[in-house]
Design a protein around this motif. Structure first.
Motif, PDB file in Angstrom:
ATOM      1  N   GLY A   1      -1.091  21.856  15.951  1.00 54.46           N
ATOM      2  CA  GLY A   1       0.050  22.621  15.462  1.00 54.46           C
ATOM      3  C   GLY A   1       0.255  23.949  16.166  1.00 54.46           C
ATOM      4  O   GLY A   1       1.136  24.725  15.793  1.00 54.46           O
TER       5      GLY A   1
ATOM      6  N   THR B   1       2.201  20.491  22.416  1.00 51.35           N
ATOM      7  CA  THR B   1       3.137  19.406  22.734  1.00 51.35           C
ATOM      8  C   THR B   1       4.541  19.958  22.924  1.00 51.35           C
ATOM      9  O   THR B   1       5.259  19.579  23.858  1.00 51.35           O
ATOM     10  CB  THR B   1       3.121  18.353  21.595  1.00 51.35           C
ATOM     11  OG1 THR B   1       1.812  17.797  21.528  1.00 51.35           O
ATOM     12  CG2 THR B   1       4.130  17.241  21.837  1.00 51.35           C
ATOM     13  N   THR B   2       4.941  20.875  22.057  1.00 50.27           N
ATOM     14  CA  THR B   2       6.279  21.467  22.150  1.00 50.27           C
ATOM     15  C   THR B   2       6.451  22.154  23.504  1.00 50.27           C
ATOM     16  O   THR B   2       7.486  21.986  24.164  1.00 50.27           O
ATOM     17  CB  THR B   2       6.497  22.473  21.003  1.00 50.27           C
ATOM     18  OG1 THR B   2       6.197  21.831  19.766  1.00 50.27           O
ATOM     19  CG2 THR B   2       7.922  22.985  20.976  1.00 50.27           C
TER      20      THR B   2
END
Ligand SMILES: Nc1ncnc2c1ncn2[C@@H]1O[C@H](COP(=O)(O)OP(=O)(O)O)[C@@H](O)[C@H]1O
Ligand SMILES: [Mg+2]
Length: 277
Positions: free
Chosen positions: A39, A43-44
């Motif tokens: 989180g 990945t973003t």
């Protein structure tokens, strides 16, 4: 700099912040680990680097120019910057291995002979030379992952983005992947991968970018990691086992100074000394 992100922020459709003022730079030809907890935005960020996601604010430069997000600009970017997803089932959609790996180069409009050569080279590079005609759904997780990498390599990208490439691989497959990454680095390909494995990041990367809550807390040369223990703690990361071992040996006077890049071999004389720790 190959990529330069300044205060990049991204909000997902549901309002959740994927990135929140993320700034970092990627040097051409370097090995980069985006290190962070689940989180943290890894990945973003990777999906921004190949234009799959676009920022709500901040700036992202590639090769000295703002990322061109026009249709043609994105197509050109993705020829140069390949992304391997964490989950191979998100990436593979053809019936056979050869069809899947051919898809990208055929889309580039290359002739059939060139495509055939590129596909054969890419499959050989990932150790799947004999598997071209196998149905994708018969492959193991590790093999699927390698088909994904082959599909990107067949595009001959300048930059390879890999999202958690080591996750779900056994240690033999991890070693094979590390060897493949080393050969790609030797060819001058810039590699940016995400990981939450501090030991791997420390061992493999030139530059570590520490992510937490959508920001880059610190970017540093891997060899300087021991000086960033506090930032690592803030990012929910532990210190690599080898660095901790070295600290303990130094605290007991068994080694004098902290070598730049410790390895078990370098620490062996202290470990085998007769003095009790
Ligand atoms: N599709 C999505 N929709 C809404 N929120 C998302 C989505 N994908 C990721 N997020 C949120 O964005 C933040 C960053 O996620 P992500 O980039 O997946 O982190 P990492 O890869 O480091 O685990 C997290 O808070 C996550 O819950
Ligand atoms: Mg992720």
């Amino acid at each position: 700099m190959l990529f330069e992100a300044v205060a990049l922020s991204h909000r997902y459709a549901d309002g959740c912040p994927g990135l929140d003022g993320c700034s970092l730079a990627i040097r051409r030809g370097s090995r980069n680990a985006l290190l962070g907890a689940n989180g943290s935005g890894k990945t973003t960020l990777l999906q921004h680097f190949n234009g799959l996601l676009q920022a709500n604010s901040g700036s992202l430069h590639f090769a000295g120019a703002p990322l061109d997000t026009s249709r043609a600009g994105l197509a050109a970017l993705r020829r140069r910057v390949g992304l391997v997803f964490q989950n191979p089932d998100r990436q593979l959609f053809s019936a056979s291995v050869v069809e899947d790996v051919s898809f990208g180069p055929l889309n580039l409009g290359l002739d059939e002979t060139t495509v055939r050569i590129r596909v054969a080279e890419a499959l050989a590079a990932v150790g799947l030379a004999g598997h071209a005609d196998r149905p994708v759904h018969h492959l193991s997780f590790g093999q699927k992952k390698r088909v994904c990498i082959a599909g990107v390599l067949a595009m001959q990208p300048e930059v390879l983005l890999l999202d958690e490439p080591m996750a779900g691989l056994d240690s033999a497959m991890q070693s094979e992947l590390e060897a493949l990454l080393a050969s790609l680095t030797a060819q001058g390909i810039t590699i940016v991968l995400s990981t939450h494995d501090v030991d791997f990041a420390y061992r493999w990367a030139d530059d570590i970018h520490l992510l937490a809550a959508g920001r880059c807390l610190a970017s540093f040369a891997a060899g300087d990691l021991p000086q960033h223990a506090e930032a690592l703690r803030q990012a929910g990361q532990s210190v690599p086992a080898i660095v901790e071992l070295q600290r303990i040996l130094a605290a007991h006077g068994l080694i004098a100074a902290l070598p730049a890049m410790p390895s078990l071999a370098a620490l062996l004389p202290a470990l085998t000394s007769r003095e009790a720790i």
